[in-house]
Design a protein around this motif. Structure first.
Motif, PDB file in Angstrom:
ATOM      1  N   ILE A  95       1.158  -1.381  -0.222  1.00  0.00           N
ATOM      2  CA  ILE A  95      -0.180  -0.348  -0.284  1.00  0.00           C
ATOM      3  C   ILE A  95       0.545   0.846   0.060  1.00  0.00           C
ATOM      4  CG2 ILE A  95      -1.816   1.173   1.612  1.00  0.00           C
ATOM      5  CD1 ILE A  95      -2.914  -1.101   2.899  1.00  0.00           C
ATOM      6  N   ASN A  96       0.669   2.517  -0.859  1.00  0.00           N
ATOM      7  CA  ASN A  96       1.765   3.644  -1.237  1.00  0.00           C
ATOM      8  C   ASN A  96       1.160   3.927   0.010  1.00  0.00           C
ATOM      9  OD1 ASN A  96       2.050   5.951  -1.554  1.00  0.00           O
ATOM     10  ND2 ASN A  96       2.283   5.429  -4.139  1.00  0.00           N
ATOM     11  N   CYS A  97       1.840   4.480   1.135  1.00  0.00           N
ATOM     12  CA  CYS A  97       1.567   5.852   2.229  1.00  0.00           C
ATOM     13  C   CYS A  97       0.992   6.338   1.971  1.00  0.00           C
ATOM     14  CB  CYS A  97       2.754   5.610   2.747  1.00  0.00           C
ATOM     15  SG  CYS A  97       3.354   3.207   3.277  1.00  0.00           S
ATOM     16  N   GLU A  98       1.524   7.175   1.064  1.00  0.00           N
ATOM     17  CA  GLU A  98       1.343   9.016   0.414  1.00  0.00           C
ATOM     18  C   GLU A  98      -0.624   8.760  -0.105  1.00  0.00           C
ATOM     19  OE1 GLU A  98       2.807  12.023  -2.737  1.00  0.00           O
ATOM     20  OE2 GLU A  98       4.103  10.309  -0.572  1.00  0.00           O
ATOM     21  N   THR A  99      -1.310   7.973  -1.416  1.00  0.00           N
ATOM     22  CA  THR A  99      -2.141   7.370  -2.153  1.00  0.00           C
ATOM     23  C   THR A  99      -3.213   7.187  -1.601  1.00  0.00           C
ATOM     24  OG1 THR A  99      -0.910   5.795  -3.813  1.00  0.00           O
ATOM     25  CG2 THR A  99      -0.940   8.386  -3.900  1.00  0.00           C
ATOM     26  N   ASP A 100      -2.776   5.529  -1.074  1.00  0.00           N
ATOM     27  CA  ASP A 100      -3.358   4.136  -0.790  1.00  0.00           C
ATOM     28  C   ASP A 100      -3.510   3.640  -1.411  1.00  0.00           C
ATOM     29  OD1 ASP A 100      -3.343   4.965   2.302  1.00  0.00           O
ATOM     30  OD2 ASP A 100      -5.478   6.700   2.263  1.00  0.00           O
ATOM     31  N   GLY A 136       3.164  -5.285   7.960  1.00  0.00           N
ATOM     32  CA  GLY A 136       3.195  -4.240   8.834  1.00  0.00           C
ATOM     33  C   GLY A 136       4.356  -3.663   8.169  1.00  0.00           C
ATOM     34  N   ASP A 137       6.058  -4.078   8.195  1.00  0.00           N
ATOM     35  CA  ASP A 137       6.768  -2.433   7.813  1.00  0.00           C
ATOM     36  C   ASP A 137       6.844  -2.107   6.626  1.00  0.00           C
ATOM     37  OD1 ASP A 137       7.990  -4.769   9.895  1.00  0.00           O
ATOM     38  OD2 ASP A 137       9.365  -5.873   8.554  1.00  0.00           O
ATOM     39  N   VAL A 138       7.011  -0.792   6.692  1.00  0.00           N
ATOM     40  CA  VAL A 138       7.610   0.042   5.737  1.00  0.00           C
ATOM     41  C   VAL A 138       8.799  -0.017   4.693  1.00  0.00           C
ATOM     42  CG1 VAL A 138       7.379   2.798   5.651  1.00  0.00           C
ATOM     43  CG2 VAL A 138       6.008   1.610   7.178  1.00  0.00           C
ATOM     44  N   ALA A 139       8.847   0.026   3.812  1.00  0.00           N
ATOM     45  CA  ALA A 139       9.227  -0.204   2.627  1.00  0.00           C
ATOM     46  C   ALA A 139       9.652   1.121   2.048  1.00  0.00           C
ATOM     47  CB  ALA A 139       9.872  -1.314   2.259  1.00  0.00           C
ATOM     48  N   VAL A 140      11.572   1.849   1.869  1.00  0.00           N
ATOM     49  CA  VAL A 140      10.917   2.910   1.360  1.00  0.00           C
ATOM     50  C   VAL A 140      11.918   2.969   0.120  1.00  0.00           C
ATOM     51  CG1 VAL A 140      12.623   5.142   1.444  1.00  0.00           C
ATOM     52  CG2 VAL A 140      11.015   4.464   3.682  1.00  0.00           C
ATOM     53  N   VAL A 141      11.604   3.083  -0.693  1.00  0.00           N
ATOM     54  CA  VAL A 141      12.254   2.921  -2.183  1.00  0.00           C
ATOM     55  C   VAL A 141      12.971   4.516  -2.827  1.00  0.00           C
ATOM     56  CG1 VAL A 141      11.421   1.948  -4.639  1.00  0.00           C
ATOM     57  CG2 VAL A 141      10.279   1.338  -2.614  1.00  0.00           C
ATOM     58  N   VAL A 142      13.985   4.215  -2.831  1.00  0.00           N
ATOM     59  CA  VAL A 142      13.873   5.555  -3.427  1.00  0.00           C
ATOM     60  C   VAL A 142      14.430   5.152  -5.541  1.00  0.00           C
ATOM     61  CG1 VAL A 142      16.589   6.563  -3.824  1.00  0.00           C
ATOM     62  CG2 VAL A 142      16.290   5.099  -1.642  1.00  0.00           C
ATOM     63  N   ASP A 153       1.186  -4.971   2.858  1.00  0.00           N
ATOM     64  CA  ASP A 153      -0.072  -5.377   3.549  1.00  0.00           C
ATOM     65  C   ASP A 153      -0.042  -7.186   3.738  1.00  0.00           C
ATOM     66  OD1 ASP A 153      -3.293  -4.944   4.274  1.00  0.00           O
ATOM     67  OD2 ASP A 153      -3.343  -6.111   2.307  1.00  0.00           O
ATOM     68  N   LYS A 154       1.036  -7.688   2.825  1.00  0.00           N
ATOM     69  CA  LYS A 154      -0.099  -9.263   3.087  1.00  0.00           C
ATOM     70  C   LYS A 154       1.918  -9.348   2.065  1.00  0.00           C
ATOM     71  CE  LYS A 154      -3.012 -10.541  -0.290  1.00  0.00           C
ATOM     72  NZ  LYS A 154      -4.186 -11.271  -0.124  1.00  0.00           N
ATOM     73  N   VAL A 155       2.463 -10.523   2.142  1.00  0.00           N
ATOM     74  CA  VAL A 155       3.342 -11.899   1.731  1.00  0.00           C
ATOM     75  C   VAL A 155       2.949 -12.781   1.673  1.00  0.00           C
ATOM     76  CG1 VAL A 155       5.684 -12.353   1.787  1.00  0.00           C
ATOM     77  CG2 VAL A 155       5.084 -10.104   3.306  1.00  0.00           C
ATOM     78  N   GLU A 156       2.735 -13.432   0.046  1.00  0.00           N
ATOM     79  CA  GLU A 156       2.346 -14.861  -0.206  1.00  0.00           C
ATOM     80  C   GLU A 156       3.587 -15.813  -0.484  1.00  0.00           C
ATOM     81  OE1 GLU A 156      -1.571 -14.716  -1.795  1.00  0.00           O
ATOM     82  OE2 GLU A 156      -0.583 -13.071  -2.322  1.00  0.00           O
ATOM     83  N   HIS A 157       3.997 -16.425   0.285  1.00  0.00           N
ATOM     84  CA  HIS A 157       4.979 -18.268  -0.040  1.00  0.00           C
ATOM     85  C   HIS A 157       3.918 -19.056  -0.716  1.00  0.00           C
ATOM     86  CE1 HIS A 157       8.840 -19.641   0.797  1.00  0.00           C
ATOM     87  NE2 HIS A 157       7.841 -21.124   0.969  1.00  0.00           N
ATOM     88  N   LEU A 158       3.892 -18.821  -2.472  1.00  0.00           N
ATOM     89  CA  LEU A 158       2.845 -20.049  -3.210  1.00  0.00           C
ATOM     90  C   LEU A 158       3.881 -20.315  -3.879  1.00  0.00           C
ATOM     91  CD1 LEU A 158      -0.120 -17.191  -4.067  1.00  0.00           C
ATOM     92  CD2 LEU A 158       0.172 -19.079  -2.594  1.00  0.00           C
ATOM     93  N   ALA A 159       3.658 -21.820  -4.537  1.00  0.00           N
ATOM     94  CA  ALA A 159       4.554 -22.429  -5.456  1.00  0.00           C
ATOM     95  C   ALA A 159       3.525 -21.805  -6.949  1.00  0.00           C
ATOM     96  CB  ALA A 159       3.402 -23.379  -5.416  1.00  0.00           C
ATOM     97  N   GLU A 160       4.486 -21.632  -7.729  1.00  0.00           N
ATOM     98  CA  GLU A 160       4.676 -21.668  -9.623  1.00  0.00           C
ATOM     99  C   GLU A 160       2.870 -21.645 -10.264  1.00  0.00           C
ATOM    100  OE1 GLU A 160       7.948 -20.452 -11.787  1.00  0.00           O
ATOM    101  OE2 GLU A 160       8.604 -20.604  -9.711  1.00  0.00           O
TER     102      GLU A 160
END
Length: 160
Positions: A95-100, A136-142, A153-160
């Motif tokens: 989720i973009n923290c600025e634009t949602d 829940g962590d916030v990642a800053v992309v340069v 928001d979500k991390v999925e560990h899925l098979a291909e």
């Protein structure tokens, strides 16, 4: 030389393309060259020159794929224990923290990346900012336009 990561599906796609090039395209082009040669004068034979161009492209692509396959490390995400962290092969909803605005990406190898279908390279700025983070962590992309903050928001560990 370091090995580049690739998913199981990415390797399969390259191997399938290589098989098609060698077993279908190469013989078809060879046949087209033989037929064009049979028409006589090669200097003014457009069919011959077109077939030779196709042959050059085909052989170049075969060499390129063989080189890539020789320098990859296939990573099967299903063999890696799930820790909840963003790693190679996971699918991440952000989720973009600025634009949602919400986006979802799967982190894949360089040759598999295609933003239009939600696959980003493990070497991309977004993926580098996400690796090792959890929900829940916030990642800053340069980015060239400035820093962009994304909440995981979500991390999925899925098979291909």
């Amino acid at each position: 030389m370091s090995l580049l990561p690739m998913t199981v599906a990415g390797e399969k796609a390259l191997r399938d393309e290589l098989k098609k090039l060698k077993s279908i395209d190469r013989p078809r082009i060879t046949q087209a060259i033989a037929e064009a040669r049979a028409h006589g004068d090669l200097k003014e034979n457009a069919e011959y020159h077109a077939a030779r161009d196709q042959q050059g492209f085909c052989e170049g692509r075969i060499q390129e794929i063989e080189g890539k396959l020789g320098g990859v490390r296939v990573i099967d995400i299903t063999t890696i224990p799930y820790t909840g962290k963003v790693i190679f092969g996971t699918t991440v909803s952000l989720i973009n923290c600025e634009t949602d605005e919400e986006v979802t990406y799967r982190i894949v190898g360089e040759d598999e990346a295609n933003v239009k279908i939600g696959k980003i390279s493990v070497t991309s700025p977004i993926a580098r900012a996400l690796i090792g983070k959890e929900v829940g962590d916030v990642a800053v992309v340069v980015a060239p336009s400035g820093n962009i903050e994304y909440e995981i928001d979500k991390v999925e560990h899925l098979a291909e």
